[in-house]
Enzyme design. Structure first.
Site, mmCIF file in Angstrom:
data_model
loop_
_atom_site.group_PDB
_atom_site.id
_atom_site.type_symbol
_atom_site.label_atom_id
_atom_site.label_comp_id
_atom_site.label_asym_id
_atom_site.label_seq_id
_atom_site.Cartn_x
_atom_site.Cartn_y
_atom_site.Cartn_z
ATOM 1 N N ASP A 1 65.525 81.146 29.870
ATOM 2 C CA ASP A 1 65.140 82.221 28.940
ATOM 3 C C ASP A 1 63.781 81.929 28.288
ATOM 4 O O ASP A 1 63.183 82.821 27.689
ATOM 5 C CB ASP A 1 66.218 82.422 27.861
ATOM 6 C CG ASP A 1 66.477 81.193 26.991
ATOM 7 O OD1 ASP A 1 65.896 80.123 27.265
ATOM 8 O OD2 ASP A 1 67.265 81.312 26.038
ATOM 9 N N GLU A 2 63.307 80.678 28.419
ATOM 10 C CA GLU A 2 62.042 80.325 27.752
ATOM 11 C C GLU A 2 60.855 81.076 28.347
ATOM 12 O O GLU A 2 59.789 81.133 27.734
ATOM 13 C CB GLU A 2 61.825 78.806 27.793
ATOM 14 C CG GLU A 2 62.971 78.076 27.106
ATOM 15 C CD GLU A 2 62.731 76.600 26.842
ATOM 16 O OE1 GLU A 2 61.578 76.186 26.708
ATOM 17 O OE2 GLU A 2 63.733 75.870 26.751
ATOM 18 N N LYS B 1 57.744 77.599 34.666
ATOM 19 C CA LYS B 1 58.969 78.277 35.130
ATOM 20 C C LYS B 1 58.693 79.774 35.346
ATOM 21 O O LYS B 1 59.197 80.374 36.299
ATOM 22 C CB LYS B 1 60.109 78.077 34.134
ATOM 23 C CG LYS B 1 60.619 76.656 33.998
ATOM 24 C CD LYS B 1 61.258 76.098 35.257
ATOM 25 C CE LYS B 1 62.587 76.743 35.593
ATOM 26 N NZ LYS B 1 63.233 76.068 36.755
HETATM 27 P P1 NAD Z 1 67.070 67.706 34.491
HETATM 28 O O1 NAD Z 1 65.707 67.302 34.055
HETATM 29 O O2 NAD Z 1 68.276 67.079 33.869
HETATM 30 O O3 NAD Z 1 67.223 67.468 36.080
HETATM 31 C C1 NAD Z 1 66.218 67.787 36.980
HETATM 32 C C2 NAD Z 1 66.547 67.150 38.328
HETATM 33 O O4 NAD Z 1 65.508 67.523 39.247
HETATM 34 C C3 NAD Z 1 66.597 65.629 38.299
HETATM 35 O O5 NAD Z 1 67.707 65.166 39.056
HETATM 36 C C4 NAD Z 1 65.294 65.211 38.968
HETATM 37 O O6 NAD Z 1 65.381 63.951 39.649
HETATM 38 C C5 NAD Z 1 65.073 66.363 39.936
HETATM 39 N N1 NAD Z 1 63.659 66.527 40.290
HETATM 40 C C6 NAD Z 1 62.592 66.556 39.447
HETATM 41 N N2 NAD Z 1 61.458 66.710 40.150
HETATM 42 C C7 NAD Z 1 61.818 66.807 41.465
HETATM 43 C C8 NAD Z 1 61.104 67.000 42.661
HETATM 44 N N3 NAD Z 1 59.761 67.097 42.673
HETATM 45 N N4 NAD Z 1 61.789 67.070 43.823
HETATM 46 C C9 NAD Z 1 63.144 66.956 43.842
HETATM 47 N N5 NAD Z 1 63.863 66.753 42.733
HETATM 48 C C10 NAD Z 1 63.212 66.696 41.549
HETATM 49 O O7 NAD Z 1 67.093 69.284 34.335
HETATM 50 P P2 NAD Z 1 68.306 70.263 33.999
HETATM 51 O O8 NAD Z 1 68.433 70.378 32.531
HETATM 52 O O9 NAD Z 1 69.476 69.882 34.823
HETATM 53 O O10 NAD Z 1 67.721 71.649 34.513
HETATM 54 C C11 NAD Z 1 67.957 72.095 35.853
HETATM 55 C C12 NAD Z 1 67.290 73.450 36.042
HETATM 56 O O11 NAD Z 1 67.821 74.389 35.107
HETATM 57 C C13 NAD Z 1 65.782 73.429 35.793
HETATM 58 O O12 NAD Z 1 65.169 74.254 36.755
HETATM 59 C C14 NAD Z 1 65.624 74.015 34.400
HETATM 60 O O13 NAD Z 1 64.384 74.663 34.269
HETATM 61 C C15 NAD Z 1 66.772 74.997 34.363
HETATM 62 N N6 NAD Z 1 67.326 75.299 33.028
HETATM 63 C C16 NAD Z 1 67.713 74.297 32.185
HETATM 64 C C17 NAD Z 1 68.291 74.608 30.954
HETATM 65 C C18 NAD Z 1 68.768 73.523 30.013
HETATM 66 O O14 NAD Z 1 69.225 73.838 28.910
HETATM 67 N N7 NAD Z 1 68.733 72.258 30.375
HETATM 68 C C19 NAD Z 1 68.472 75.938 30.577
HETATM 69 C C20 NAD Z 1 68.070 76.953 31.472
HETATM 70 C C21 NAD Z 1 67.514 76.608 32.702
HETATM 71 P P1 TYD Z 2 65.488 70.833 23.470
HETATM 72 O O1 TYD Z 2 66.828 70.217 23.704
HETATM 73 O O2 TYD Z 2 64.266 70.013 23.752
HETATM 74 O O3 TYD Z 2 65.473 72.218 24.260
HETATM 75 P P2 TYD Z 2 64.356 73.416 24.250
HETATM 76 O O4 TYD Z 2 63.142 72.947 23.551
HETATM 77 O O5 TYD Z 2 64.125 73.606 25.706
HETATM 78 O O6 TYD Z 2 65.020 74.554 23.557
HETATM 79 O O7 TYD Z 2 65.395 71.283 21.945
HETATM 80 C C1 TYD Z 2 66.303 72.199 21.375
HETATM 81 C C2 TYD Z 2 65.840 72.490 19.965
HETATM 82 O O8 TYD Z 2 65.947 71.291 19.183
HETATM 83 C C3 TYD Z 2 64.378 72.907 19.882
HETATM 84 O O9 TYD Z 2 64.223 73.893 18.854
HETATM 85 C C4 TYD Z 2 63.651 71.641 19.481
HETATM 86 C C5 TYD Z 2 64.679 70.922 18.634
HETATM 87 N N1 TYD Z 2 64.607 69.440 18.668
HETATM 88 C C6 TYD Z 2 64.603 68.706 17.472
HETATM 89 O O10 TYD Z 2 64.644 69.265 16.359
HETATM 90 N N2 TYD Z 2 64.545 67.333 17.554
HETATM 91 C C7 TYD Z 2 64.480 66.682 18.738
HETATM 92 O O11 TYD Z 2 64.404 65.419 18.745
HETATM 93 C C8 TYD Z 2 64.507 67.447 19.959
HETATM 94 C C9 TYD Z 2 64.435 66.761 21.306
HETATM 95 C C10 TYD Z 2 64.566 68.821 19.879
#
Ligand code: NAD
Ligand code: TYD
Length: 340
Positions: free
Chosen positions: A126-127, A157
């Site tokens: 959503d970012e 993204k």
């Molecule tokens: P993460 O950082 O925990 O995991 C990313 C994975 O991708 C890791 O296993 C890493 O080794 C692998 N990776 C990184 N670069 C690579 C490359 N060049 N080739 C192959 N593998 C590679 O991330 P996540 O939180 O699991 O997010 C997964 C996906 O979901 C991402 O595309 C992110 O943008 C999206 N997303 C995340 C969130 C969230 O809240 N974490 C929310 C919405 C969407």
């Molecule tokens: P984060 O988990 O980094 O996700 P995103 O920035 O992708 O939403 O952060 C979630 C929220 O928490 C964001 O508003 C930033 C805040 N935050 C803190 O206040 N302290 C921290 O140490 C971190 C990592 C994030």
């Protein structure tokens, strides 16, 4: 079905592999992951013993390696989770985010197009929509909201999303995109807010809240996100974007206080630190379209999901203590050292 799950050793990707093994035990899953700092085979331990699961270490931006994999395997679905995912790191080193998130996606798109893969699913965020004001709770992101990214992460993204949709329009690649809100749950890397706060509170260390802690995120339990990705990858309409969210908006301060309550730790651990540059104020998702078209709804109440998550971190101390003792320690010093 034969799935290619890129980034399957990371937080959401690993949860997705476990999810598929539960919902579709007859399916085969090939995980392609570069094992960066964020990926670990520990996240897949049980799955790797399953003969239906194959792990390949490789970089999605490495054209030769991706071509070789597509020559060996015939995929029914590519689900692209692989990414650099942390906003704070993207502010430090935007180039790496463009390479993995944009060029890596393009390499996968080319391979899927050449192979005639029947479905390419892009896991997005959503970012890409930027942020919403704090004083307009009536406003939500819909799939029609213009892209307006704030950080190098979200800009990369958004670029990838545009490429995926362009490959659909120009080449007819059957592609879908999900844009999900903030996830939390097992295997969440402890640089992200919720696991960072859990692990630091357990060690009685200060909890660094950016600014005044009033920024709002819409939190979704990771299992619900996995169900949404599966539904869209299998049944979503090609060329379409689906927003995914928890209908669960909370200020950061509210989340941190809930974590402290769950752990029985005092609020005096909260430490307000210098804000993140360009910090998005509020994310709020309208998930009506995926509900209407595919019947998906968030199932896990935040209180339950957070309690389960806290329990997971208590029961898996070895997993995160190992991470915190490695390279990550110098990252924390670099990021937070002069911030307090
Ligand atoms: P993460 O950082 O925990 O995991 C990313 C994975 O991708 C890791 O296993 C890493 O080794 C692998 N990776 C990184 N670069 C690579 C490359 N060049 N080739 C192959 N593998 C590679 O991330 P996540 O939180 O699991 O997010 C997964 C996906 O979901 C991402 O595309 C992110 O943008 C999206 N997303 C995340 C969130 C969230 O809240 N974490 C929310 C919405 C969407
Ligand atoms: P984060 O988990 O980094 O996700 P995103 O920035 O992708 O939403 O952060 C979630 C929220 O928490 C964001 O508003 C930033 C805040 N935050 C803190 O206040 N302290 C921290 O140490 C971190 C990592 C994030």
């Amino acid at each position: 079905m034969n799935w290619l799950v890129t980034g399957g050793a990371g937080f959401i990707g690993a949860n997705f592999v476990h999810h598929l093994r539960r919902t579709s035990p007859g399916d085969r899953v090939v995980v392609l992951d570069a094992l960066t700092y964020a990926g670990s085979l520990e996240n897949l331990a049980d799955a790797l013993r399953d003969p239906h699961v194959r792990f390949v270490r490789g970089d999605i931006a490495d054209r030769a390696a991706v071509s070789a994999l597509f020559a060996e395997e015939t995929f029914d679905v590519v689900a692209n989770f692989a990414a650099e995912s942390h906003v704070d790191r993207s502010i430090e080193d935007p180039g790496l985010f463009l390479r993995t998130n944009v060029l890596g996606t393009q390499v996968l798109l080319d391979a899927a197009r050449r192979a005639g893969t029947p479905r390419f699913h892009q896991v997005s965020t959503d970012e890409v929509y930027g942020d919403l004001p704090l004083d307009r709770p009536d406003l939500l992101f819909t799939e029609e909201t213009p892209l307006h990214a704030s950080s190098p992460y979200s800009a990369s993204k958004a670029s990838a999303d545009l490429l995926v949709l362009a490959y659909h329009r120009t080449y007819g690649l059957p592609a879908t995109v999900t844009r999900c809100s903030n996830n939390y749950g097992p295997y969440h890397f402890p640089e992200k807010m919720i696991p960072l706060m859990i692990t630091r509170a357990l060690a009685d260390q200060p909890l660094p809240v950016y600014g005044k802690g009033e920024n709002v995120r819409d939190w979704l339990f990771v299992a619900d996100h996995c169900a949404a990705v599966e539904a869209v990858a299998r049944r979503g309409r090609p060329g379409e974007v689906y927003n995914v969210g928890g209908r669960n908006e909370r200020t950061n301060l509210d989340v941190v206080r809930t974590v402290l309550r769950e752990l029985g730790k005092p609020e005096s651990l909260i430490s307000y630190v210098k804000d993140r540059p360009g910090h998005d104020l509020r994310y709020g998702i309208d998930p009506a379209k995926i509900g209407r078209e595919l019947g998906w709804e968030p199932k896990t109440r935040f209180e339950d999901g957070l309690r389960d998550t806290v329990r997971w971190y208590l029961e898996h101390r070895g997993w995160w203590e190992h991470i915190l003792s490695g390279e990550y320690r110098s990252y924390y010093e670099r990021m937070y050292g002069d911030r307090g």
